[in-house]
Write a protein that holds these residues in place. Sequence first.
Motif, PDB file in Angstrom:
ATOM      1  N   LYS B   3     -31.195  15.689   1.574  1.00 39.23           N
ATOM      2  CA  LYS B   3     -32.582  16.136   1.572  1.00 39.23           C
ATOM      3  C   LYS B   3     -33.088  16.362   0.148  1.00 39.23           C
ATOM      4  O   LYS B   3     -32.359  16.844  -0.708  1.00 39.23           O
ATOM      5  CB  LYS B   3     -32.693  17.458   2.329  1.00 39.23           C
ATOM      6  CG  LYS B   3     -32.750  17.256   3.824  1.00 39.23           C
ATOM      7  CD  LYS B   3     -32.894  18.592   4.520  1.00 39.23           C
ATOM      8  CE  LYS B   3     -32.949  18.384   6.032  1.00 39.23           C
ATOM      9  NZ  LYS B   3     -32.636  19.627   6.738  1.00 39.23           N
ATOM     10  N   PHE B   5     -36.515  18.156  -2.029  1.00 40.43           N
ATOM     11  CA  PHE B   5     -37.618  19.088  -1.786  1.00 40.43           C
ATOM     12  C   PHE B   5     -38.491  19.263  -3.010  1.00 40.43           C
ATOM     13  O   PHE B   5     -38.079  18.972  -4.145  1.00 40.43           O
ATOM     14  CB  PHE B   5     -37.103  20.459  -1.299  1.00 40.43           C
ATOM     15  CG  PHE B   5     -36.208  21.187  -2.271  1.00 40.43           C
ATOM     16  CD1 PHE B   5     -36.718  21.830  -3.391  1.00 40.43           C
ATOM     17  CD2 PHE B   5     -34.832  21.260  -2.031  1.00 40.43           C
ATOM     18  CE1 PHE B   5     -35.885  22.529  -4.264  1.00 40.43           C
ATOM     19  CE2 PHE B   5     -33.990  21.945  -2.908  1.00 40.43           C
ATOM     20  CZ  PHE B   5     -34.527  22.578  -4.028  1.00 40.43           C
ATOM     21  N   ILE B   7     -41.036  22.493  -4.220  1.00 40.93           N
ATOM     22  CA  ILE B   7     -41.548  23.822  -3.877  1.00 40.93           C
ATOM     23  C   ILE B   7     -42.714  24.140  -4.805  1.00 40.93           C
ATOM     24  O   ILE B   7     -42.608  23.972  -6.022  1.00 40.93           O
ATOM     25  CB  ILE B   7     -40.465  24.911  -4.025  1.00 40.93           C
ATOM     26  CG1 ILE B   7     -39.225  24.552  -3.208  1.00 40.93           C
ATOM     27  CG2 ILE B   7     -40.996  26.277  -3.584  1.00 40.93           C
ATOM     28  CD1 ILE B   7     -38.069  25.527  -3.373  1.00 40.93           C
ATOM     29  N   ARG B  38     -42.344  25.279   0.666  1.00 42.80           N
ATOM     30  CA  ARG B  38     -41.284  24.325   0.360  1.00 42.80           C
ATOM     31  C   ARG B  38     -41.479  23.100   1.238  1.00 42.80           C
ATOM     32  O   ARG B  38     -41.508  23.211   2.462  1.00 42.80           O
ATOM     33  CB  ARG B  38     -39.943  25.002   0.663  1.00 42.80           C
ATOM     34  CG  ARG B  38     -38.732  24.155   0.462  1.00 42.80           C
ATOM     35  CD  ARG B  38     -37.509  24.976   0.910  1.00 42.80           C
ATOM     36  NE  ARG B  38     -36.455  24.095   1.316  1.00 42.80           N
ATOM     37  CZ  ARG B  38     -35.331  23.890   0.593  1.00 42.80           C
ATOM     38  NH1 ARG B  38     -35.131  24.551  -0.504  1.00 42.80           N
ATOM     39  NH2 ARG B  38     -34.423  23.044   1.020  1.00 42.80           N
ATOM     40  N   GLU B  40     -39.885  19.663   2.400  1.00 39.36           N
ATOM     41  CA  GLU B  40     -38.541  19.112   2.422  1.00 39.36           C
ATOM     42  C   GLU B  40     -38.541  17.815   3.209  1.00 39.36           C
ATOM     43  O   GLU B  40     -39.298  17.693   4.168  1.00 39.36           O
ATOM     44  CB  GLU B  40     -37.683  20.161   3.129  1.00 39.36           C
ATOM     45  CG  GLU B  40     -36.225  19.890   3.200  1.00 39.36           C
ATOM     46  CD  GLU B  40     -35.529  21.015   3.977  1.00 39.36           C
ATOM     47  OE1 GLU B  40     -35.108  21.982   3.340  1.00 39.36           O
ATOM     48  OE2 GLU B  40     -35.443  20.895   5.213  1.00 39.36           O
ATOM     49  N   SER B  73     -35.992  18.903  -6.280  1.00 39.64           N
ATOM     50  CA  SER B  73     -34.615  18.397  -6.298  1.00 39.64           C
ATOM     51  C   SER B  73     -34.607  16.895  -6.114  1.00 39.64           C
ATOM     52  O   SER B  73     -35.471  16.341  -5.437  1.00 39.64           O
ATOM     53  CB  SER B  73     -33.791  19.050  -5.198  1.00 39.64           C
ATOM     54  OG  SER B  73     -33.913  18.320  -3.999  1.00 39.64           O
TER      55      SER B  73
END
Lengths: 516, 89
Positions: B3, B5, B7, B38, B40, B73
């Motif tokens: 995953k 993400f 934020i 967030r 995701e 990320s």
Amino acid sequence: MDMKATKKKLGIKERYAHMTRGLGWEPTYQPADAVFPYDKYEGIKIHDWDKWVDPFRLTMDAYWKYQGEKDRKLYAVIDAFAQNNGHLNITDARYLSAIKLFWQGVSPLENYVVQGFARAGRHFRGEASRVACQMQAVDELRHYQTQAHSISNYNKYYNGFHSQRHMWDRVWYLSVPKSFGEDALTAGPFEFLIAISFSFEYVLTNLLFVPFMSGAAYNGDMSTVTFGFSAQSDESRHMTLGIEAIKFLLEQDPANVPIVQGWIDKWFWRGSKVLALVGMMMDYMLPKRVMSWKEAWEIYAEENGGALFRDLARYGIRPPKGWADACEAKDHISHQVWLLFYEYGGAAAFHTWSLTNEELDWLSAKYPDSFDKYYRPRLEFLRDKHARGERVYQSTLPTLCTTCQIPLCFTEPGDPTKISHRETVYEDEKYVFCSVHCQEIFCNEPEKFVQSWLPVNQIYQGNCFNPDVDPTAPDFDPLKAVLEYFKYNLGRDNGEFEGSEDQRNFAMWRGQASKN
Amino acid sequence: MSKVFIIVQANEEARPIVEALLQDNPHAVAQESPAMVRIEAEGKLTLNRATVEELTGQPFNIQQLHVNLISISGHIDEDDDYLTVAWAN
Ligand SMILES: [Fe+2]
Ligand SMILES: [Fe+2]
Ligand SMILES: [Zn+2]
């Protein structure tokens, strides 16, 4: 009317190339190795510095523009917070312990990182890497400054925020982040980059800034959430740089892989120990809790870190050696560290307290495998003693791990009833560790770690008293003398929250805020 | 598939960014926590400049994301018109 055709504006990628390439030159007065004396001795081989790319491709002009915007927003909030007695909007005064610990133990690290990146920026040969380090040094300076400005408002009203600089170099628990920062600062420039940009910022800082700052918002602390997220917006850039830096090193030469792996092993473990303090802040010090330390660890370390290490596997990188043990510890460390600070509460410059039944129930629900079995009975026992007027304070000094400098309070992997403890003899001297990983870090660099300034050992050697103190005097109280050397305001900064000046003042001021 | 993400702060400037992400990445989910959102998704997330501009009716520079970004990320690919985060695995 004729429009003059304007020249097409450069795209991000072209602008970045212009701003970061071809800025350097070949030195002629001195050989390049004399100008850059530190980028080879660690064994890292770089063949082409131009392969270093900042993925955000931020150029200096854009950098100043956005940083200026962030600061204007932040300082508007800081002003509003001060003008409107924002400190009275926090959930309750216990919350302040988390901010005290942040200010005492985290903010000074920002300053260390300024120094580290300023130095790395000087010593790397590639221009793009130097620009990136320069921006990051400026960012980290901004973090320290904005934290000082935000938190100074609390210092006007509450205890424990004064004398930060003095305490940082002396207080026993602050040697944990301090020695972490100094270990990174005294490493070579590439190790520093892996330690801070990659292991700390990429793998671990989400744990510090994301759930904890969201917790600050949840507890009504507008000032902290604003500086926290403002810093974190820079942090996203730093994290991205961390992952680019590691790819860059791994792609430059296969010989770099084992060196980098060794640093990842070391710095992941060191970072996870420092963050035990944050675990305690989240689980125990926030009166309203957003998520448990364990949940935060699962999302940001296990899930996100897991994705990262699966990604890096193509270079031959494996997850850090201490990974499994650190993951197992997610059920324990926040409780173990809180119990340590509760019992040594007389020697900490923030308050500790007994939890309410509701709070204990929350922890029981969040930690079904560990809390009721190992920690709740001890917390209830201590609470009962306190209720009987026998608040427990340890007065003996704990043994510190030579590497992470945390008192031995963590337990053996696989056995949460047994304190973990390792020993190594080096040149006829015995050194103690909290874990096999801290022991291994020492054994890889014994000449460095024998120099550790361990507060407890220094106290025993008589190095932690004010100069006018006479340890041979009949009424000499060594603990009091040490706390005075730390510049604590005794009875105000330290000890139990119940009955503290912070508790009384907050209740009184909040009362005044809601009636005439 | 891992995953990724993004934020961002829960504020008015970031709201069209969240909306654009959800619109252009149907596999993405938003989770709200105090003061933050967030977003995701499995594998990959893309923020498109054009979508944000359509939503707000104002010019948008992809790098304006920096002002309200909290964390991110995955590997980043950024250009004038988009920003993508993705894992290679
Ligand atoms: Fe920072
Ligand atoms: Fe940073
Ligand atoms: Zn240790």
